[in-house]
Design a protein around this motif. Structure first.
Motif, PDB file in Angstrom:
ATOM      1  N   SER A 152      -9.391 -37.926 -28.180  1.00  0.00           N
ATOM      2  CA  SER A 152      -9.647 -38.264 -26.777  1.00  0.00           C
ATOM      3  C   SER A 152     -10.951 -39.033 -26.623  1.00  0.00           C
ATOM      4  O   SER A 152     -11.073 -39.864 -25.736  1.00  0.00           O
ATOM      5  CB  SER A 152      -9.655 -36.999 -25.912  1.00  0.00           C
ATOM      6  N   GLU A 153     -11.918 -38.780 -27.505  1.00  0.00           N
ATOM      7  CA  GLU A 153     -13.161 -39.556 -27.467  1.00  0.00           C
ATOM      8  C   GLU A 153     -12.945 -40.963 -28.026  1.00  0.00           C
ATOM      9  O   GLU A 153     -13.660 -41.890 -27.658  1.00  0.00           O
ATOM     10  CB  GLU A 153     -14.263 -38.842 -28.253  1.00  0.00           C
ATOM     11  N   GLY A 154     -11.988 -41.119 -28.909  1.00  0.00           N
ATOM     12  CA  GLY A 154     -11.721 -42.427 -29.500  1.00  0.00           C
ATOM     13  C   GLY A 154     -10.805 -43.317 -28.689  1.00  0.00           C
ATOM     14  O   GLY A 154     -10.504 -44.432 -29.097  1.00  0.00           O
ATOM     15  N   VAL A 155     -10.358 -42.841 -27.530  1.00  0.00           N
ATOM     16  CA  VAL A 155      -9.449 -43.627 -26.699  1.00  0.00           C
ATOM     17  C   VAL A 155     -10.129 -44.909 -26.225  1.00  0.00           C
ATOM     18  O   VAL A 155      -9.508 -45.981 -26.223  1.00  0.00           O
ATOM     19  CB  VAL A 155      -8.927 -42.783 -25.518  1.00  0.00           C
ATOM     20  N   ASP A 156     -11.390 -44.829 -25.828  1.00  0.00           N
ATOM     21  CA  ASP A 156     -12.099 -46.030 -25.388  1.00  0.00           C
ATOM     22  C   ASP A 156     -12.201 -47.047 -26.529  1.00  0.00           C
ATOM     23  O   ASP A 156     -12.051 -48.254 -26.301  1.00  0.00           O
ATOM     24  CB  ASP A 156     -13.496 -45.675 -24.876  1.00  0.00           C
ATOM     25  N   THR A 157     -12.433 -46.560 -27.736  1.00  0.00           N
ATOM     26  CA  THR A 157     -12.481 -47.447 -28.899  1.00  0.00           C
ATOM     27  C   THR A 157     -11.118 -48.090 -29.139  1.00  0.00           C
ATOM     28  O   THR A 157     -11.032 -49.285 -29.448  1.00  0.00           O
ATOM     29  CB  THR A 157     -12.911 -46.660 -30.148  1.00  0.00           C
ATOM     30  N   ALA A 158     -10.059 -47.323 -28.982  1.00  0.00           N
ATOM     31  CA  ALA A 158      -8.712 -47.862 -29.176  1.00  0.00           C
ATOM     32  C   ALA A 158      -8.399 -48.931 -28.130  1.00  0.00           C
ATOM     33  O   ALA A 158      -7.796 -49.962 -28.449  1.00  0.00           O
ATOM     34  CB  ALA A 158      -7.679 -46.742 -29.107  1.00  0.00           C
ATOM     35  N   PHE A 159      -8.814 -48.713 -26.879  1.00  0.00           N
ATOM     36  CA  PHE A 159      -8.585 -49.720 -25.848  1.00  0.00           C
ATOM     37  C   PHE A 159      -9.396 -50.987 -26.129  1.00  0.00           C
ATOM     38  O   PHE A 159      -8.921 -52.100 -25.900  1.00  0.00           O
ATOM     39  CB  PHE A 159      -8.917 -49.160 -24.462  1.00  0.00           C
ATOM     40  N   ALA A 160     -10.605 -50.830 -26.650  1.00  0.00           N
ATOM     41  CA  ALA A 160     -11.415 -51.996 -27.017  1.00  0.00           C
ATOM     42  C   ALA A 160     -10.772 -52.755 -28.177  1.00  0.00           C
ATOM     43  O   ALA A 160     -10.741 -53.991 -28.191  1.00  0.00           O
ATOM     44  CB  ALA A 160     -12.824 -51.570 -27.375  1.00  0.00           C
ATOM     45  N   CYS A 161     -10.231 -52.007 -29.150  1.00  0.00           N
ATOM     46  CA  CYS A 161      -9.542 -52.652 -30.274  1.00  0.00           C
ATOM     47  C   CYS A 161      -8.278 -53.361 -29.804  1.00  0.00           C
ATOM     48  O   CYS A 161      -7.934 -54.424 -30.324  1.00  0.00           O
ATOM     49  CB  CYS A 161      -9.202 -51.631 -31.344  1.00  0.00           C
ATOM     50  N   ALA A 162      -7.595 -52.786 -28.841  1.00  0.00           N
ATOM     51  CA  ALA A 162      -6.411 -53.446 -28.289  1.00  0.00           C
ATOM     52  C   ALA A 162      -6.794 -54.759 -27.627  1.00  0.00           C
ATOM     53  O   ALA A 162      -6.069 -55.757 -27.738  1.00  0.00           O
ATOM     54  CB  ALA A 162      -5.715 -52.527 -27.291  1.00  0.00           C
ATOM     55  N   ALA A 163      -7.937 -54.768 -26.954  1.00  0.00           N
ATOM     56  CA  ALA A 163      -8.401 -56.010 -26.336  1.00  0.00           C
ATOM     57  C   ALA A 163      -8.733 -57.057 -27.395  1.00  0.00           C
ATOM     58  O   ALA A 163      -8.415 -58.244 -27.230  1.00  0.00           O
ATOM     59  CB  ALA A 163      -9.616 -55.729 -25.457  1.00  0.00           C
ATOM     60  N   VAL A 164      -9.357 -56.638 -28.499  1.00  0.00           N
ATOM     61  CA  VAL A 164      -9.671 -57.574 -29.591  1.00  0.00           C
ATOM     62  C   VAL A 164      -8.385 -58.123 -30.195  1.00  0.00           C
ATOM     63  O   VAL A 164      -8.257 -59.338 -30.417  1.00  0.00           O
ATOM     64  CB  VAL A 164     -10.537 -56.871 -30.664  1.00  0.00           C
ATOM     65  N   LEU A 165      -7.427 -57.244 -30.456  1.00  0.00           N
ATOM     66  CA  LEU A 165      -6.162 -57.705 -31.021  1.00  0.00           C
ATOM     67  C   LEU A 165      -5.415 -58.615 -30.060  1.00  0.00           C
ATOM     68  O   LEU A 165      -4.831 -59.622 -30.470  1.00  0.00           O
ATOM     69  CB  LEU A 165      -5.289 -56.510 -31.400  1.00  0.00           C
ATOM     70  N   ARG A 166      -5.425 -58.275 -28.778  1.00  0.00           N
ATOM     71  CA  ARG A 166      -4.737 -59.088 -27.786  1.00  0.00           C
ATOM     72  C   ARG A 166      -5.358 -60.476 -27.707  1.00  0.00           C
ATOM     73  O   ARG A 166      -4.655 -61.474 -27.542  1.00  0.00           O
ATOM     74  CB  ARG A 166      -4.792 -58.405 -26.418  1.00  0.00           C
ATOM     75  N   THR A 167      -6.678 -60.538 -27.844  1.00  0.00           N
ATOM     76  CA  THR A 167      -7.366 -61.818 -27.793  1.00  0.00           C
ATOM     77  C   THR A 167      -7.023 -62.673 -29.013  1.00  0.00           C
ATOM     78  O   THR A 167      -6.813 -63.875 -28.895  1.00  0.00           O
ATOM     79  CB  THR A 167      -8.892 -61.601 -27.738  1.00  0.00           C
ATOM     80  N   ASN A 168      -6.958 -62.048 -30.181  1.00  0.00           N
ATOM     81  CA  ASN A 168      -6.780 -62.814 -31.408  1.00  0.00           C
ATOM     82  C   ASN A 168      -5.330 -63.046 -31.820  1.00  0.00           C
ATOM     83  O   ASN A 168      -5.010 -64.107 -32.339  1.00  0.00           O
ATOM     84  CB  ASN A 168      -7.533 -62.134 -32.555  1.00  0.00           C
ATOM     85  N   VAL A 169      -4.469 -62.078 -31.655  1.00  0.00           N
ATOM     86  CA  VAL A 169      -3.079 -62.253 -32.087  1.00  0.00           C
ATOM     87  C   VAL A 169      -2.102 -62.282 -30.915  1.00  0.00           C
ATOM     88  O   VAL A 169      -0.913 -62.497 -31.126  1.00  0.00           O
ATOM     89  CB  VAL A 169      -2.648 -61.166 -33.092  1.00  0.00           C
ATOM     90  N   GLY A 170      -2.568 -62.029 -29.732  1.00  0.00           N
ATOM     91  CA  GLY A 170      -1.706 -62.097 -28.555  1.00  0.00           C
ATOM     92  C   GLY A 170      -1.020 -60.782 -28.243  1.00  0.00           C
ATOM     93  O   GLY A 170      -1.059 -59.821 -29.018  1.00  0.00           O
ATOM     94  N   SER A 171      -0.387 -60.763 -27.107  1.00  0.00           N
ATOM     95  CA  SER A 171       0.293 -59.557 -26.644  1.00  0.00           C
ATOM     96  C   SER A 171       1.482 -59.204 -27.519  1.00  0.00           C
ATOM     97  O   SER A 171       1.810 -58.027 -27.688  1.00  0.00           O
ATOM     98  CB  SER A 171       0.756 -59.740 -25.197  1.00  0.00           C
ATOM     99  N   VAL A 172       2.125 -60.207 -28.094  1.00  0.00           N
ATOM    100  CA  VAL A 172       3.277 -59.946 -28.958  1.00  0.00           C
ATOM    101  C   VAL A 172       2.828 -59.195 -30.216  1.00  0.00           C
ATOM    102  O   VAL A 172       3.492 -58.265 -30.667  1.00  0.00           O
ATOM    103  CB  VAL A 172       3.991 -61.266 -29.322  1.00  0.00           C
ATOM    104  N   GLY A 173       1.686 -59.574 -30.771  1.00  0.00           N
ATOM    105  CA  GLY A 173       1.160 -58.883 -31.945  1.00  0.00           C
ATOM    106  C   GLY A 173       0.834 -57.429 -31.656  1.00  0.00           C
ATOM    107  O   GLY A 173       1.115 -56.545 -32.468  1.00  0.00           O
ATOM    108  N   VAL A 174       0.244 -57.177 -30.491  1.00  0.00           N
ATOM    109  CA  VAL A 174      -0.063 -55.799 -30.104  1.00  0.00           C
ATOM    110  C   VAL A 174       1.234 -55.016 -29.887  1.00  0.00           C
ATOM    111  O   VAL A 174       1.342 -53.856 -30.295  1.00  0.00           O
ATOM    112  CB  VAL A 174      -0.952 -55.768 -28.844  1.00  0.00           C
ATOM    113  N   ALA A 175       2.227 -55.655 -29.278  1.00  0.00           N
ATOM    114  CA  ALA A 175       3.509 -54.979 -29.047  1.00  0.00           C
ATOM    115  C   ALA A 175       4.211 -54.659 -30.367  1.00  0.00           C
ATOM    116  O   ALA A 175       4.778 -53.574 -30.532  1.00  0.00           O
ATOM    117  CB  ALA A 175       4.410 -55.840 -28.168  1.00  0.00           C
ATOM    118  N   VAL A 176       4.159 -55.595 -31.332  1.00  0.00           N
ATOM    119  CA  VAL A 176       4.777 -55.346 -32.642  1.00  0.00           C
ATOM    120  C   VAL A 176       4.091 -54.172 -33.331  1.00  0.00           C
ATOM    121  O   VAL A 176       4.743 -53.288 -33.886  1.00  0.00           O
ATOM    122  CB  VAL A 176       4.726 -56.620 -33.513  1.00  0.00           C
ATOM    123  N   LEU A 177       2.770 -54.162 -33.294  1.00  0.00           N
ATOM    124  CA  LEU A 177       2.029 -53.051 -33.892  1.00  0.00           C
ATOM    125  C   LEU A 177       2.368 -51.733 -33.202  1.00  0.00           C
ATOM    126  O   LEU A 177       2.602 -50.715 -33.855  1.00  0.00           O
ATOM    127  CB  LEU A 177       0.529 -53.319 -33.819  1.00  0.00           C
TER     128      LEU A 177
END
Length: 133
Positions: free
Chosen positions: A40-65
């Motif tokens: 639960s403490e790492g949720v903010d980190t996971a959301f930040a990582c999702a933003a990094v992935l979304r920026t670099n590989v796009g929403s499709v990459g995040v959805a595939v993961l």
């Protein structure tokens, strides 16, 4: 008119993200044994990582993961739920030996669920770090 709609859409999206983040923190802290508070403490980190992935590989990459990692976790969660129902049915019929057995199996699956969620989180975080490099 268009600007007003775009601004309101942004605020609604931010409110939805905040609500989903708080819900995920509560669910992880409450339902996962052993490491739920850490997740639960790492949720903010996971959301930040999702933003990094979304920026670099796009929403499709995040959805595939997401759809690569989620099915095993959902299967273990569904199995845990079915074992809990079976344990309740055994308790209803006062079969203490089977209820005790399913209680132990339920604990094992709860730990397995926690390990699976942690492994999924580690895959997600490590991919975000690799993409960022």
């Amino acid at each position: 008119m268009f600007s007003a709609i775009m601004v309101s859409q942004k605020y609604f999206a931010l409110a939805g993200d905040s609500l989903s983040r708080r819900t995920l923190k509560f669910a992880a802290g409450s339902f996962l044994p052993l490491a739920g508070s850490g997740i639960s403490e790492g949720v903010d980190t996971a959301f930040a990582c999702a933003a990094v992935l979304r920026t670099n590989v796009g929403s499709v990459g995040v959805a595939v993961l997401f759809f690569t990692v989620v099915p095993p976790v959902m299967e273990i969660g569904a199995t845990l739920f079915l074992i809990a129902i079976t344990r309740a049915i055994c308790g209803f019929f006062e079969n203490d030996a089977l209820a005790s057995f399913f209680s132990v199996i339920s604990n094992v699956f709860a730990v397995l669920l926690t390990v699976s969620v942690l492994a999924a989180l580690m895959v997600f975080l490590s991919l975000a770090v690799l993409v960022r490099l």
